[in-house]
Design an enzyme around this catalytic site. Structure first.
Site, PDB file in Angstrom:
ATOM      1  N   CYS A 169     -56.634  31.819   1.433  1.00  0.00           N
ATOM      2  CA  CYS A 169     -55.541  31.866   0.465  1.00  0.00           C
ATOM      3  C   CYS A 169     -54.446  30.904   0.917  1.00  0.00           C
ATOM      4  O   CYS A 169     -53.982  30.992   2.053  1.00  0.00           O
ATOM      5  CB  CYS A 169     -54.969  33.279   0.360  1.00  0.00           C
ATOM      6  SG  CYS A 169     -53.487  33.385  -0.685  1.00  0.00           S
ATOM      7  N   CYS A 175     -46.689  34.625   1.914  1.00  0.00           N
ATOM      8  CA  CYS A 175     -46.553  35.859   1.138  1.00  0.00           C
ATOM      9  C   CYS A 175     -46.438  37.061   2.073  1.00  0.00           C
ATOM     10  O   CYS A 175     -46.952  37.049   3.187  1.00  0.00           O
ATOM     11  CB  CYS A 175     -47.763  35.995   0.216  1.00  0.00           C
ATOM     12  SG  CYS A 175     -47.894  37.566  -0.628  1.00  0.00           S
ATOM     13  N   CYS A 195     -50.932  40.108   2.410  1.00  0.00           N
ATOM     14  CA  CYS A 195     -52.039  40.169   3.368  1.00  0.00           C
ATOM     15  C   CYS A 195     -51.571  39.835   4.780  1.00  0.00           C
ATOM     16  O   CYS A 195     -50.705  38.977   4.974  1.00  0.00           O
ATOM     17  CB  CYS A 195     -53.142  39.190   2.970  1.00  0.00           C
ATOM     18  SG  CYS A 195     -53.943  39.575   1.403  1.00  0.00           S
ATOM     19  N   CYS A 237     -53.585  36.006  -7.280  1.00  0.00           N
ATOM     20  CA  CYS A 237     -53.742  36.642  -5.967  1.00  0.00           C
ATOM     21  C   CYS A 237     -55.186  37.095  -5.809  1.00  0.00           C
ATOM     22  O   CYS A 237     -55.760  37.711  -6.714  1.00  0.00           O
ATOM     23  CB  CYS A 237     -52.787  37.823  -5.850  1.00  0.00           C
ATOM     24  SG  CYS A 237     -53.065  38.855  -4.390  1.00  0.00           S
ATOM     25  N   GLN A 269     -54.321  55.435  -7.706  1.00  0.00           N
ATOM     26  CA  GLN A 269     -54.774  54.635  -6.574  1.00  0.00           C
ATOM     27  C   GLN A 269     -55.126  53.221  -7.040  1.00  0.00           C
ATOM     28  O   GLN A 269     -55.839  53.041  -8.026  1.00  0.00           O
ATOM     29  CB  GLN A 269     -55.987  55.277  -5.917  1.00  0.00           C
ATOM     30  CG  GLN A 269     -55.690  56.586  -5.202  1.00  0.00           C
ATOM     31  CD  GLN A 269     -54.997  56.383  -3.854  1.00  0.00           C
ATOM     32  OE1 GLN A 269     -54.639  55.281  -3.482  1.00  0.00           O
ATOM     33  NE2 GLN A 269     -54.820  57.460  -3.122  1.00  0.00           N
ATOM     34  N   TYR A 294     -48.530  67.958  -3.159  1.00  0.00           N
ATOM     35  CA  TYR A 294     -48.318  66.524  -3.424  1.00  0.00           C
ATOM     36  C   TYR A 294     -49.454  66.022  -4.317  1.00  0.00           C
ATOM     37  O   TYR A 294     -50.097  65.020  -4.032  1.00  0.00           O
ATOM     38  CB  TYR A 294     -48.286  65.708  -2.137  1.00  0.00           C
ATOM     39  CG  TYR A 294     -47.262  66.146  -1.111  1.00  0.00           C
ATOM     40  CD1 TYR A 294     -45.923  65.787  -1.237  1.00  0.00           C
ATOM     41  CD2 TYR A 294     -47.639  66.889   0.000  1.00  0.00           C
ATOM     42  CE1 TYR A 294     -44.987  66.175  -0.291  1.00  0.00           C
ATOM     43  CE2 TYR A 294     -46.714  67.285   0.951  1.00  0.00           C
ATOM     44  CZ  TYR A 294     -45.393  66.916   0.801  1.00  0.00           C
ATOM     45  OH  TYR A 294     -44.462  67.315   1.750  1.00  0.00           O
ATOM     46  N   GLU A 316     -46.289  69.161  -7.563  1.00  0.00           N
ATOM     47  CA  GLU A 316     -45.783  67.787  -7.504  1.00  0.00           C
ATOM     48  C   GLU A 316     -44.316  67.794  -7.914  1.00  0.00           C
ATOM     49  O   GLU A 316     -43.919  68.528  -8.817  1.00  0.00           O
ATOM     50  CB  GLU A 316     -46.597  66.887  -8.438  1.00  0.00           C
ATOM     51  CG  GLU A 316     -46.056  65.486  -8.641  1.00  0.00           C
ATOM     52  CD  GLU A 316     -45.912  64.709  -7.356  1.00  0.00           C
ATOM     53  OE1 GLU A 316     -44.850  64.099  -7.160  1.00  0.00           O
ATOM     54  OE2 GLU A 316     -46.866  64.706  -6.544  1.00  0.00           O
ATOM     55  N   ASP A 330     -51.580  65.743   0.496  1.00  0.00           N
ATOM     56  CA  ASP A 330     -51.602  64.282   0.304  1.00  0.00           C
ATOM     57  C   ASP A 330     -50.157  63.803   0.252  1.00  0.00           C
ATOM     58  O   ASP A 330     -49.665  63.351  -0.784  1.00  0.00           O
ATOM     59  CB  ASP A 330     -52.350  63.922  -0.977  1.00  0.00           C
ATOM     60  CG  ASP A 330     -52.493  62.411  -1.162  1.00  0.00           C
ATOM     61  OD1 ASP A 330     -52.240  61.669  -0.190  1.00  0.00           O
ATOM     62  OD2 ASP A 330     -52.833  61.977  -2.273  1.00  0.00           O
ATOM     63  N   CYS A 377     -51.691  58.399   4.450  1.00  0.00           N
ATOM     64  CA  CYS A 377     -51.572  56.947   4.329  1.00  0.00           C
ATOM     65  C   CYS A 377     -50.860  56.345   5.535  1.00  0.00           C
ATOM     66  O   CYS A 377     -50.518  55.161   5.523  1.00  0.00           O
ATOM     67  CB  CYS A 377     -50.851  56.570   3.033  1.00  0.00           C
ATOM     68  SG  CYS A 377     -49.195  57.258   2.865  1.00  0.00           S
TER      69      CYS A 377
END
Length: 452
Positions: free
Chosen positions: A77, A83, A86, A165, A289, A318, A339, A387, A414
């Site tokens: 790229c 950027c 990545c 991208c 997602q 969550y 939530e 989550d 995450c």
């Protein structure tokens, strides 16, 4: 490190890279001090220019590569070094997966104090490009004052021009070109953060991967744009699969991309995608997602860990728009989702109705508070699914969840560091890790998900 050998700014030192930070920078040590180097690869032997020196660490940049790592590849790229997206395009995808798996193992061992062998092999993505179903392009002007779209450089609001991208569907580039052509024709003004004036702020795109349908949402500082009919016409002509064109008003001086007011210009106000055999509606503000295929992998692992037999009460904290819980509802007697975002709760209810799921209910409120209310009411869930956002659950929710005495707790994370912190707290409550599996939902970036 002695005072005589202490690093100083602009020193050039030899450095061997032995690992990676959570942000994807290479890590080496010089006289006992950790040195963090972006775009370095494990195994590199480098000459590094020191840019900043702290008490126990320093930041540097590659001055030259003496011996390249065997993991190095040629970045594919042209914007990779500019950027802020990545961080791993300079190494093979296999090497990236090893680094992410090791990151989870390190967190489990160092922070949770647990055996790293409890971490299974990473679930690598079948494709490291074109996996994202959402993009947010800031709009601006280039050095010649012409329309440009792209992504912010790391730690700044300087736009790095990028129409296509590699992480996103190729069709998104067609939407960028169509909006650029319309802007040049219409002369619509472009927003300037410094003054707060101008109209065009962001181009927000979504795709339902199962059908290839596209949503285009233009974020503006105002109520309307010039020649709206021409904007729709160009998009319909140039963007295959287009089914939605929306204006979003955001007139606040904020880094939040979307405002609260939407106006449909053409088509439908939402997309419908298929995930784990279920259909989900996706509005501009819906959480969903960004890597649908890997989300299915993650949800299947979570469902296996839950060990449901169709007799259990499943509490999904969550829950967002209900995707994880609803994917398990066919093997639970009762599903309760919690939530804090009202729009997400409404989406979750609609998603349950859309899929004819009768054993699901959703509550709106803060997960720790609602969980405590459930505990006081005597609700005894058999399985709890967590989550949480990147900050994790925290001691209060861990204590409340453990006090409900479920037979199993499934944790979707995450952030390996906050997962490990919460696992240590759970251990103090009598709940111990049996297995954790990293899942790569975000190839070429530093992020890694994990199911425990």
């Amino acid at each position: 490190m002695s005072k005589q050998t202490r690093l100083r700014k602009n020193d050039i030192v030899p450095l061997t890279i032995t690992g990676y930070t959570a942000q994807g920078s290479g890590v080496g040590h010089y006289d006992g001090m950790a040195v963090f180097v972006p775009k370095a690869a494990e195994g590199d032997c480098l000459q590094v220019r020191i840019l900043k020196v702290g008490k126990t660490y320093a930041y540097g940049k590659i001055e030259s590569i003496t011996v390249p790592s065997k993991d190095r590849v040629e970045p594919d790229c042209p914007q990779f070094t500019k950027c802020g997206g990545c961080v791993f395009r300079h190494i093979s995808y296999a090497a990236e997966c090893r680094a992410k798996e090791q990151r989870v193992r390190d967190a489990i061992q160092r922070i949770a104090g647990l055996d790293p062998k409890l971490v299974g092999p990473i679930a690598a993505a079948p494709f490291s490009d074109r996996y994202r179903n959402k993009a947010q392009f800031p709009l601006g002007r280039d050095a010649e004052g012409k329309f440009t779209a792209g992504f912010y450089a790391l730690h700044s609001h300087r736009i790095v021009p990028c129409k296509d991208c590699r992480l996103q569907p190729a069709v998104f580039a067609k939407a960028v070109c169509a909006v650029g052509e319309w802007q040049r024709e219409s002369g619509e003004s472009i927003y300037e953060e410094r003054t707060g004036k101008g109209v065009l702020r962001h181009l927000y795109l979504r795709e339902a991967m199962s059908s290839g349908t596209i949503m285009v949402c233009l974020v503006i500082n105002g109520n309307s744009v010039r020649r709206e009919d021409r904007l729709v016409s160009l998009l319909r002509k140039q963007v295959p699969g287009l089914c939605s064109v929306i204006l979003n008003r955001n007139s606040k001086n904020t880094n939040v991309i979307l405002g609260k007011q939407f106006r449909l210009l053409w088509g439908t106000s939402f997309l419908v995608d298929t995930l784990c055999g279920l259909k989900f509606s996706i509005s501009p503000q819906s959480f969903y997602q960004v890597n649908r295929d890997q989300a299915e992998v993650l949800y299947r692992i979570a469902k296996r860990f839950a060990g449901l037999t169709a007799k259990e009460t499943l509490l999904d904290l969550y829950c967002g728009t209900g995707t994880i819980g609803l994917s398990m509802a066919d093997q639970a007697e009762r599903l309760i989702g919690v939530e804090v975002v009202p729009a997400a709760v409404e989406d979750a209810r609609k998603n349950a109705e859309r899929n004819h799921i009768k054993n699901a209910e959703f509550r709106c409120g803060d997960a720790p508070q609602i969980a405590e209310q459930f505990q006081q009411q005597g609700l005894v869930p058999d399985v709890i699914v967590l989550d949480p956002p990147r900050k994790g659950c925290g001691p209060a929710l861990v204590h409340t969840a453990a006090s409900m005495m479920p037979s199993r707790i499934v944790y979707v994370s995450c952030d390996p560091a906050t997962l490990a912190r919460d696992l240590k707290t759970f251990a103090g409550e009598g709940y111990f890790l049996r297995q954790a599996v990293p899942v790569d939902l975000f190839p070429r970036t530093a992020h890694v998900e994990c199911v425990a």
